[in-house]
Enzyme design. Structure first.
Site: not given
Length: 227
Positions: A75, A119, A100
């Site tokens: 990541r 969100h 995402m």
């Protein structure tokens, strides 16, 4: 800050990160077209080549880039590629719009207090995925959406703007999501405008908005309303 000072500030250079439909990207593009926002969308980046939001960007002449997260060993490596692309496009403010992927400290450090996300809940309630279903399962009467500055945590950064929507007894996740999306498309451009106007200041975990109006006469929201 006076109106004259606000109007002389240059457009903020933004990069938008998406993974799918790109409806919030479109809301930002529409706000620009209406003259409600001074911003220059320098690039739209997706981790998925099939994301429809890339076509939205191309339709409006915005550079669209695919950086497939599956090509990277970690990541952190993926985020380094994101940072490199954003910096190459001279991005000042990063907008996560249905992106995402959890951002790592690599990305957060490169754009500290310069990454916004939205969100579909009133943070800190219902973090993570399926926020609408979480709200329905919990039985809350109100939920909404939150624009916040991204930190290393999950949906827990300093809150910039929130909007509240009622939860009705006959709602399902789809109807509630549609009601929330309408508010997302309203408050995300607003949050970007506040940044462009230089009115946001992060103080610890709170965001102070300069020259914010105080409204004391709003009636309390009650749901359900009984006769």
């Amino acid at each position: 800050m006076t109106a004259a000072l606000v109007t002389t500030r240059p457009p903020v250079k933004i990069g938008v990160l998406i993974s799918g439909e790109g409806s919030n990207l479109q809301a930002i593009i529409d706000a620009l077209a209406r003259g409600e926002l001074k911003a220059d969308i320098r690039v739209v980046i997706s981790n998925r080549a099939a994301a429809r939001g890339l076509e939205r960007a191309r339709h409006h002449g915005i550079p669209a880039v695919v950086i497939d997260h599956r090509r990277f060993a970690s990541r952190d490596d993926f985020d380094r590629a994101l940072v490199a692309s954003l910096q190459a496009h001279k991005v000042e403010l990063v907008i996560c719009a249905g992106f995402m992927r959890l951002l790592t400290a690599v990305m957060v450090a490169a754009f500290r207090d310069r990454i916004m996300n939205i969100h579909p809940a009133l943070c800190p309630s219902f973090p993570g995925v399926d926020a609408q279903k979480q709200a329905l399962d919990y039985g809350v009467r109100f939920t909404g959406c939150t624009v916040f500055f991204v930190t290393e945590g999950i949906d827990d950064g300093p809150v910039i703007v929130q909007a509240v929507v009622p939860v009705y007894q006959d709602d399902d996740a789809g109807t509630l999501a549609a009601r929330i999306h309408a508010e997302e498309h309203r408050i995300y451009p607003l949050a970007i405008r506040l940044y462009q106007e230089g009115r946001l200041e992060v103080r610890g975990r709170k965001v102070h908005i300069r020259d914010a109006a105080s409204i004391d006469d709003l009636a309390a929201n009650v749901n359900p309303r009984l006769p």
